[in-house]
Write a protein that holds these residues in place. Structure first.
Motif, PDB file in Angstrom:
ATOM      1  N   PRO A 115      -4.636  -7.790 -10.565  1.00  0.00           N
ATOM      2  CA  PRO A 115      -4.465  -6.383 -10.176  1.00  0.00           C
ATOM      3  C   PRO A 115      -4.388  -5.408 -11.350  1.00  0.00           C
ATOM      4  CG  PRO A 115      -3.052  -7.782  -8.863  1.00  0.00           C
ATOM      5  CD  PRO A 115      -3.608  -8.650  -9.944  1.00  0.00           C
ATOM      6  N   GLY A 116      -3.668  -5.767 -12.394  1.00  0.00           N
ATOM      7  CA  GLY A 116      -3.584  -4.891 -13.555  1.00  0.00           C
ATOM      8  C   GLY A 116      -4.915  -4.763 -14.255  1.00  0.00           C
ATOM      9  N   ALA A 117      -5.657  -5.872 -14.341  1.00  0.00           N
ATOM     10  CA  ALA A 117      -6.969  -5.836 -14.976  1.00  0.00           C
ATOM     11  C   ALA A 117      -7.928  -4.955 -14.179  1.00  0.00           C
ATOM     12  CB  ALA A 117      -7.526  -7.251 -15.108  1.00  0.00           C
ATOM     13  N   LEU A 118      -7.913  -5.086 -12.857  1.00  0.00           N
ATOM     14  CA  LEU A 118      -8.775  -4.242 -12.021  1.00  0.00           C
ATOM     15  C   LEU A 118      -8.422  -2.767 -12.193  1.00  0.00           C
ATOM     16  CD1 LEU A 118      -8.995  -6.095  -8.567  1.00  0.00           C
ATOM     17  CD2 LEU A 118     -10.843  -5.758 -10.224  1.00  0.00           C
ATOM     18  N   ALA A 119      -7.125  -2.467 -12.134  1.00  0.00           N
ATOM     19  CA  ALA A 119      -6.694  -1.070 -12.192  1.00  0.00           C
ATOM     20  C   ALA A 119      -6.977  -0.450 -13.548  1.00  0.00           C
ATOM     21  CB  ALA A 119      -5.208  -0.977 -11.857  1.00  0.00           C
ATOM     22  N   ALA A 120      -6.643  -1.165 -14.615  1.00  0.00           N
ATOM     23  CA  ALA A 120      -6.907  -0.645 -15.956  1.00  0.00           C
ATOM     24  C   ALA A 120      -8.407  -0.545 -16.205  1.00  0.00           C
ATOM     25  CB  ALA A 120      -6.247  -1.539 -17.001  1.00  0.00           C
ATOM     26  N   GLY A 121      -9.140  -1.571 -15.783  1.00  0.00           N
ATOM     27  CA  GLY A 121     -10.582  -1.575 -15.996  1.00  0.00           C
ATOM     28  C   GLY A 121     -11.286  -0.447 -15.270  1.00  0.00           C
ATOM     29  N   GLU A 122     -10.887  -0.210 -14.019  1.00  0.00           N
ATOM     30  CA  GLU A 122     -11.502   0.873 -13.264  1.00  0.00           C
ATOM     31  C   GLU A 122     -11.168   2.221 -13.887  1.00  0.00           C
ATOM     32  OE1 GLU A 122     -12.018   2.339  -8.618  1.00  0.00           O
ATOM     33  OE2 GLU A 122     -10.314   1.057  -9.157  1.00  0.00           O
TER      34      GLU A 122
ATOM     35  N   ILE B  15       0.836  -1.201   0.000  1.00  0.00           N
ATOM     36  CA  ILE B  15       0.000   0.000   0.000  1.00  0.00           C
ATOM     37  C   ILE B  15       0.872   1.253   0.000  1.00  0.00           C
ATOM     38  CG2 ILE B  15      -1.609   1.359   1.389  1.00  0.00           C
ATOM     39  CD1 ILE B  15      -2.816  -1.339   2.329  1.00  0.00           C
ATOM     40  N   ASP B  16       1.875   1.267   0.865  1.00  0.00           N
ATOM     41  CA  ASP B  16       2.745   2.447   0.962  1.00  0.00           C
ATOM     42  C   ASP B  16       3.458   2.717  -0.360  1.00  0.00           C
ATOM     43  OD1 ASP B  16       1.995   2.808   3.580  1.00  0.00           O
ATOM     44  OD2 ASP B  16       3.783   1.879   4.442  1.00  0.00           O
ATOM     45  N   TYR B  17       3.944   1.652  -1.003  1.00  0.00           N
ATOM     46  CA  TYR B  17       4.638   1.849  -2.276  1.00  0.00           C
ATOM     47  C   TYR B  17       3.666   2.272  -3.373  1.00  0.00           C
ATOM     48  CZ  TYR B  17       8.081   1.231  -5.959  1.00  0.00           C
ATOM     49  OH  TYR B  17       8.941   1.465  -7.004  1.00  0.00           O
ATOM     50  N   GLY B  18       2.455   1.696  -3.339  1.00  0.00           N
ATOM     51  CA  GLY B  18       1.444   2.096  -4.308  1.00  0.00           C
ATOM     52  C   GLY B  18       1.099   3.567  -4.188  1.00  0.00           C
ATOM     53  N   ARG B  19       1.027   4.047  -2.956  1.00  0.00           N
ATOM     54  CA  ARG B  19       0.771   5.470  -2.730  1.00  0.00           C
ATOM     55  C   ARG B  19       1.963   6.318  -3.186  1.00  0.00           C
ATOM     56  NH1 ARG B  19      -1.520   4.507   3.396  1.00  0.00           N
ATOM     57  NH2 ARG B  19      -3.764   4.375   2.887  1.00  0.00           N
ATOM     58  N   LEU B  20       3.160   5.818  -2.893  1.00  0.00           N
ATOM     59  CA  LEU B  20       4.374   6.564  -3.225  1.00  0.00           C
ATOM     60  C   LEU B  20       4.524   6.756  -4.721  1.00  0.00           C
ATOM     61  CD1 LEU B  20       7.102   7.740  -2.119  1.00  0.00           C
ATOM     62  CD2 LEU B  20       8.058   5.447  -2.444  1.00  0.00           C
ATOM     63  N   THR B  21       4.192   5.727  -5.482  1.00  0.00           N
ATOM     64  CA  THR B  21       4.405   5.761  -6.935  1.00  0.00           C
ATOM     65  C   THR B  21       3.139   6.060  -7.719  1.00  0.00           C
ATOM     66  OG1 THR B  21       4.010   3.371  -7.120  1.00  0.00           O
ATOM     67  CG2 THR B  21       6.279   4.091  -6.740  1.00  0.00           C
TER      68      THR B  21
ATOM     69  N   PHE C 186      -0.852   2.208 -12.229  1.00  0.00           N
ATOM     70  CA  PHE C 186       0.422   1.590 -11.864  1.00  0.00           C
ATOM     71  C   PHE C 186       0.505   1.389 -10.353  1.00  0.00           C
ATOM     72  CE2 PHE C 186       1.551   2.813 -16.115  1.00  0.00           C
ATOM     73  CZ  PHE C 186       2.604   1.999 -16.494  1.00  0.00           C
ATOM     74  N   GLY C 187       0.162   2.443  -9.595  1.00  0.00           N
ATOM     75  CA  GLY C 187       0.246   2.349  -8.137  1.00  0.00           C
ATOM     76  C   GLY C 187      -0.754   1.368  -7.562  1.00  0.00           C
ATOM     77  N   ALA C 188      -1.986   1.384  -8.086  1.00  0.00           N
ATOM     78  CA  ALA C 188      -3.015   0.478  -7.574  1.00  0.00           C
ATOM     79  C   ALA C 188      -2.686  -0.974  -7.907  1.00  0.00           C
ATOM     80  CB  ALA C 188      -4.372   0.859  -8.154  1.00  0.00           C
ATOM     81  N   ALA C 189      -2.195  -1.226  -9.125  1.00  0.00           N
ATOM     82  CA  ALA C 189      -1.860  -2.594  -9.514  1.00  0.00           C
ATOM     83  C   ALA C 189      -0.764  -3.153  -8.615  1.00  0.00           C
ATOM     84  CB  ALA C 189      -1.427  -2.647 -10.976  1.00  0.00           C
TER      85      ALA C 189
END
Length: 487
Positions: A107-114, A53-59, A77-80
């Motif tokens: 994760p990539g499918a969720l992030a791209a789809g959303e 989570i922390d890295y996803g927020r950071l990037t 990218f961060g959410a995936a």
């Protein structure tokens, strides 16, 4: 002109519309998504999950993609990255050859789809093609439980890097890529796939907490490949056809059977037949033993302090440091140690995030019982495995109250097998989800998320489901979008 394997995979990816999917594929995708989201929710306060989570927020910067369990919206990218780490943190996510697939491709499918406002049908199609592709590639290569001449024969190089192809194709398809763009994306993915370092991880205990493959890192490779192709980079579309210099060579597989990758592709869907789910947040090698152990201690109401010894017979390839480790320094170590896993299982704690509670993991009751656990290799392991691939033979003896209690299973709960009782039903997956989500998202959202994911094909915008995966303090972040999206 004959198409390369990459080009055939791209054609399959572009053609895999929801209308073409068999009902069994649709149902299995919905089950996998439900299970994966639940595993992610359970891990939001676990060390590996928090770091993700922390890295996803950071990037991540600003964006439209949700980090599960937080309500934060960041770039895809961060959410995936964060969601891949969350799904895999407890080691409770679904299992499919080559091993784990869901934390790398979902994760990539969720992030791209959303981000693009995809429908539930779009998401199901992407998850289906990613799993089918990953499964076929996994079966074409070395497998961890390979045997030779009647003995176990684990490969010298192994890992789950081949999931990068399906992960990339899913993202590119959801973003509307043409067949040519998807082919280039898949070709790029093969060139930048993470190395297969899993065997080193087996050998070095206490083990690295990135596990057998950092899920977030693979999601980033897939995201990069999909976007580079979209922006105009050309990929190596010959990378899966070249046995001498291509992906099979540099990724380290001994076996390469490419015909199975494309045979009846799009006509026959193979992954549902070997899709398995994990009731316990522990390496799958222990699950049949945990099934037996928990049946024994519950049936006879045996308390941990009453146990004088536990002897188990395990799978043939696990006499390696990561499983033999008795030096439990991090909650992560508890996910793989044979002795610790058996000792913890005897305490009858509901499987889920509680299994990684430091007070339990490092508690005197578990650690003292761990010293009473011994193991041997199951004598019929190879014979039973070659008889049916779902076999994970297990035997156990529990000495307590001056008696010895016995248990034995061939198939662990969660696996499709000749034993119907071993299959994990959708109702059982819902129960697992509810337990994993409890205390993480508001209670009224749990029912809504379950209903939406099991009826995903009728969801117009998957963002409306993701908005309900915020924690109690942050659920208001998506309230306005929910109001707008409701019909």
């Amino acid at each position: 002109m004959t198409q390369t394997i990459v080009e055939q995979l791209a054609k399959f990816s572009r053609a895999s519309d929801f209308a073409t999917l068999p009902s069994a594929v649709v149902d299995e995708c919905k089950r996998i998504i439900l299970d994966s989201v639940g595993c992610a929710l359970a891990a939001t306060n676990e060390p590996k999950g928090r770091i993700g989570i922390d890295y996803g927020r950071l990037t991540g910067g600003s964006g439209k993609a949700t980090i599960i369990g937080t309500g934060d919206q960041v770039s895809m990218f961060g959410a995936a990255f964060a969601n891949g780490e969350l799904i895999n943190a407890l080691d409770m996510d679904a299992v499919l050859p080559p091993g784990h697939v869901a934390p790398y491709v979902i994760p990539g499918a969720l992030a791209a789809g959303e981000t693009v406002g995809a429908s539930g049908k779009d998401l199901i199609s992407a998850v289906a093609l990613a799993h089918e592709m990953s499964y076929r590639l996994g079966k074409a290569m070395d497998y961890l439980r390979d045997t030779k001449d009647g003995k176990v024969s684990p490969p010298p190089v192994y890992g789950y890097s081949s999931t990068v192809f399906g992960a990339t194709a899913a993202i590119a398809r959801l973003k509307g890529g043409s067949e040519e763009i998807i082919a280039n994306a898949i070709g790029i993915a093969g060139s930048i796939a993470p190395v297969n370092s899993q065997v080193a991880w087996f050998q070095h205990a206490p083990s690295s907490t990135i596990k057998y493959l950092l899920a977030g890192a693979l999601t980033q490779a897939a995201m990069t490949a999909a976007h580079m192709a979209e922006l105009g980079h050309r990929g190596d579309v010959q990378i899966l056809d070249d046995r001498e210099f291509g992906f099979p060579r540099f990724i380290g597989t001994r076996r390469w059977e490419p015909d199975g990758i494309t045979a009846d592709l799009g006509q026959v869907w193979r992954f549902p037949g070997e899709s398995a789910f994990k009731p316990y947040p522990h390496c799958r090698i222990l699950h049949a033993l945990l099934d037996c152990l928990i049946e024994i201690v519950e049936e006879h109401d045996i308390q941990p302090a009453e146990i004088d010894g536990i002897k188990v017979w395990v799978e043939g390839f696990v006499e390696q440091p990561v499983w033999l480790n008795r030096k439990i320094e991090h909650v992560h170590d508890a996910q793989f140690s044979i002795a610790h896993g058996i000792a913890l299982g005897a305490h009858r704690v509901t499987p889920g995030k509680d299994w990684q509670d430091p007070e339990l993991v490092f508690g005197n009751s578990v650690l003292s019982l761990m010293d009473k656990v011994t193991h041997e290799i199951h004598p019929d392991y190879v014979q039973l495995l070659t008889g049916h691939g779902a076999s994970r033979p297990a035997k156990i003896e529990v000495a307590a109250r001056g008696k010895t209690f016995f248990g034995e299973k061939r198939y662990p709960k969660g696996s499709p097998s000749p034993d119907p009782a071993s299959t994990m039903t959708t109702d059982e997956l819902v129960t697992k989800f509810r337990h994993n989500a409890q205390g993480v998202i508001p209670a009224h959202n749990i029912d809504s998320v379950v209903a939406s994911l099991l009826d995903l094909e009728h969801v117009a915008d998957i963002g409306t489901v993701m908005s309900k995966l915020a924690g109690p303090a942050t659920e208001h972040a998506h309230a306005s979008r929910d109001a707008v999206a409701q019909d």
